[in-house]
Write a protein that holds these residues in place. Structure first.
Motif, PDB file in Angstrom:
ATOM      1  N   GLU A 601       0.825  -1.209   0.000  1.00  0.00           N
ATOM      2  CA  GLU A 601       0.000   0.000   0.000  1.00  0.00           C
ATOM      3  C   GLU A 601       0.858   1.258   0.000  1.00  0.00           C
ATOM      4  O   GLU A 601       0.601   2.209  -0.753  1.00  0.00           O
ATOM      5  N   ASN A 605       0.717   3.631  -3.200  1.00  0.00           N
ATOM      6  CA  ASN A 605      -0.129   4.802  -2.966  1.00  0.00           C
ATOM      7  C   ASN A 605       0.616   6.040  -2.509  1.00  0.00           C
ATOM      8  O   ASN A 605       0.073   7.150  -2.578  1.00  0.00           O
ATOM      9  N   LYS A 606       1.844   5.881  -2.036  1.00  0.00           N
ATOM     10  CA  LYS A 606       2.580   7.033  -1.526  1.00  0.00           C
ATOM     11  C   LYS A 606       3.932   7.220  -2.209  1.00  0.00           C
ATOM     12  O   LYS A 606       4.241   8.290  -2.732  1.00  0.00           O
TER      13      LYS A 606
END
Length: 716
Positions: A601, A605-606
């Motif tokens: 994640e 996502n970052k």
């Protein structure tokens, strides 16, 4: 888009220390005011009733219904006077944390507050959703909790908490407390039997425990901005800061105001609960600290340590901080342990490990060493966890190799016994270190040094089991330690009795047996640097195990040797220990699975979006330089490096996800745990992290989404 990291920085920098006021300048005036132990019972109960409760605590006699009713009435009156409306049985399921189900004192049918002895002594929480390792079928949800009168009742969050055991409908153990109590009975009996060789009047012993608890603190804003911290308990990514712990300037340094305020508040709440926290200080790593209580009876000490961790987390939140109890929350910094200081105390007040020139002391010292030699693998299994795997042997904690450190005095003595075959020991008077400074008195020397690299060290009048992890419910390692020493003492008693029956003098029989044990357990004794490769090589030549990962260490629980000792002393049936092996294997797999999904994640996502945004800026800059006829090769090179690390992270995640899907299909719990260890953690975690940590160093500071180590660690 708002950058959570910069919001966290702004929020954290504005924090100030919270004012904390104690009820009194004297701890003695409020210590234990929120617990209802023997002292409180003595004041509240009729003498005859109190004596029955005291007998149950000290000698294990059963509490009758009338006594339970009297205690229940007294404890309800006390609790209501302190604003309490609910009660709960506080127990320790195999989740690793405590559990509670609150019920009101108020009886809606009768319109009054009631609390019966039957409710105090037994309740029936649903056991269906707690880990059980297949020990009960899905349709067998019933479980029982039973009051443990030897551990003080306490109040927290305006709820009366009653420490209890937790068992299934069929009587199988489903918690951490029950095995500890059984192991305590085993060592009590075995120790009393051996003590009779040396003195009369020893009718009971208490295993004594002091747990040194290490932990980290970070600002709550940073914690909220790091999904890996609040989901996995540790930072899965983070570049090494320029200033970490290399200057050793944090260790025992002055305590920052916000931290000092937290510590004062935390200790205040502990003292009200009767937890004797006495020491606080900065630890080696920045942001790392330690709290240490005085020694208590082992069952109470374990309960208090578990409660203390809950109090830490609650109080930290009130100070806008998060406490990190994970064994390794930050890479390249020291991890956190829970050093277990263990000894045996007789009912006459004698510490059986107090050094003196007598067979009495040597008998318990040598038998403990022999127990670790015979059951070192089981002791290793007792500290196995996903978090502790990061810490053990990482030049900050003992290695996974079990060994015993004694210090030069005792070690030299035992070496002489091994060579000569004779046991003659008489320790001289106190020795002092002459400093050459007239106004400083001579410092009394202990007969042992301390060795932080040893997992099991003798430290003057106790053994310190340093290898226990900071998150762990210490009941399991203490259950195993009590059990193996109990078994060894039982074997010692049988050997000595047989020699006496064969015509040997008692003292001669004891000496000859101890000499034999000293020789047989020589391999487990090590005085050197446990961090060194030389010790790893030497330990292998001595035949000592060096199992570094949890799935394989857990297998030591289900060897024939382990099953035999558990069954012999009624601590675990074969069914119960195999169930725990399954539970702990599944917990390991679940934690690695959670970490891998959190990595996925964060990367997708970052990290990748932030890195892509930075690459776009670089490409724009390179294009403008080219339009001006200027050299853009440095920027182009940087773009290639950044995109290379982006690809390494993204491809690593993709491959890890594919492999993870395969591993999740494995049905055998231990086989799955091994695969999570070898095929997920070992194969992908470091590679993905390396790429992300390199990106942190490259990507524009204004773009990077995760709070950095240098920002989180230096809390003021």
């Amino acid at each position: 888009m708002t950058n959570l990291r910069f919001n966290a920085l702004e929020t954290a920098s504005a924090r100030v220390a919270k004012t904390v006021e104690a009820p009194s300048n004297k701890i003695s005036e409020y210590f234990g005011e929120d617990c209802f132990g023997l002292n409180q019972m003595k004041a509240a109960l009729a003498p005859a009733i109190y004596k029955k409760v005291e007998s149950a605590v000290k000698y294990g006699t059963k509490i009758d219904e009338a006594t339970a009713d009297a205690v229940a009435s007294a404890v309800m009156t006390w609790a209501i006077s302190k604003g309490v409306t609910h009660h709960t049985h506080w127990f320790q399921p195999l989740t690793g944390s405590s559990a509670e189900k609150h019920d009101s004192f108020y009886d809606y049918t009768k319109g009054i507050e009631t609390f019966k002895g039957s409710t105090l002594t037994q309740q029936e929480p649903d056991a269906s959703s707690f880990p059980n390792g297949g020990i009960r079928a899905t349709n067998q949800a019933r479980g029982y909790t039973g009051w443990d009168p030897s551990s003080p009742i306490f109040i927290t969050n305006k709820t009366l908490c009653i420490p209890t055991i937790f068992v299934s409908y069929t009587g199988d153990t489903l918690d951490y407390k029950t095995p500890l109590l059984k192991a305590q009975e085993a060592i009590n009996k075995a120790t009393i039997d051996v003590c009779q060789y040396f003195e009369e009047g020893v009718t009971s012993i208490s295993a004594s425990l002091g747990c040194e608890q290490e932990y980290f603190l970070v600002d709550k804003a940073f914690y909220a901005a790091r999904p890996d911290l609040y989901i996995a308990g540790r930072t899965l990514f983070g570049a090494k800061p320029p200033h970490g712990q290399q200057l050793d300037d944090h260790y025992f340094g002055s305590i920052a105001p916000r931290v000092a305020s937290f510590m004062k508040d935390f200790e205040l709440q502990c003292h009200k609960l009767g937890i004797p926290v006495t020491t606080r200080h900065n630890e080696v790593a920045p942001g790392q600290f330690e709290a240490a209580p005085l020694y208590e009876e082992i069952n109470t000490a374990v309960d208090h340590n578990l409660l203390m961790m809950d109090v830490m987390e609650q109080v930290a939140g009130e100070h806008n901080m998060a406490v990190l109890l994970h064994e390794k929350p930050f890479a390249n910094l020291n991890g956190s342990g829970k050093h277990n200081n263990w000894s045996l105390i007789t009912n006459k007040g004698r510490n059986l490990f107090q050094p003196e020139g007598s067979l009495y002391f040597l008998t318990f010292l040598v038998n403990t060493i022999k127990a670790v030699h015979e059951y070192g693998d089981l002791l290793r299994a007792s500290i196995a966890s996903a978090g502790n795997d990061h810490r053990l042997g990482a030049n900050e904690a003992p290695p996974a190799i079990m060994s015993v450190f004694l210090g030069s005095t005792l070690s030299n003595f035992l070496n002489e016994v091994t060579e000569s075959g004779k046991l003659v020991y008489a320790e001289g008077g106190d020795k002092f270190m002459e400093l050459g400074i007239d106004k400083i008195p001579g410092l009394k020397l202990d007969n042992t040094d301390r060795n932080r690299t040893s997992p099991f060290a003798f430290t003057g009048n106790k053994f310190e089991f340093r290898a226990v992890g900071s998150t762990q419910n210490t009941a399991t390692p203490m259950t195993v330690l009590n059990l193996i020493v109990a078994e060894q003492l039982s074997q010692f008693k049988a050997s000595v009795d047989a020699a006496i029956a064969g015509g040997k003098d008692k003292e001669a029989a004891i000496r000859e047996t101890l000499v034999q044990y000293i020789k047989e357990s020589e391999a487990i004794r090590f005085e050197g640097d446990g961090y060194s490769q030389e010790w790893v090589d030497e330990a292998e030549s001595r035949g000592l195990s060096n199992v570094k990962d949890t799935p394989r260490a857990l297998d030591f629980f289900i060897t024939e040797q382990a099953k035999e000792i558990f069954a012999k002393h009624n601590v675990f049936s074969e069914r119960e220990i195999e169930a725990r092996h399954d539970v702990w294997s599944e917990i390991y797999s679940t934690k690695i699975d959670i970490e891998s999904k959190t990595m996925e994640e964060i990367v997708l996502n970052k990290v990748i979006p932030a890195s892509a945004s930075y690459v776009a800026k670089l490409a724009d800059s390179a294009s403008k330089l080219k339009d001006l006829g200027l050299d853009s090769s440095a920027i182009t090179t940087t773009i290639k490096e950044v995109t290379g690390f982006m690809a390494q992270a993204k491809d690593g995640v993709a491959a890890m996800v594919t492999e993870r899907d395969r591993v999740l299909e494995i049905e055998d719990t231990n086989a799955q745990a091994v695969e999570f260890c070898d095929s997920i953690k070992a194969k992908y975690f470091d590679t993905i992290r390396e790429a992300v940590d390199r990106l942190e160093l490259f990507v524009d500071d204004s773009e990077w989404p995760l709070p950095k180590y240098s920002e989180m660690l230096f809390l003021k």
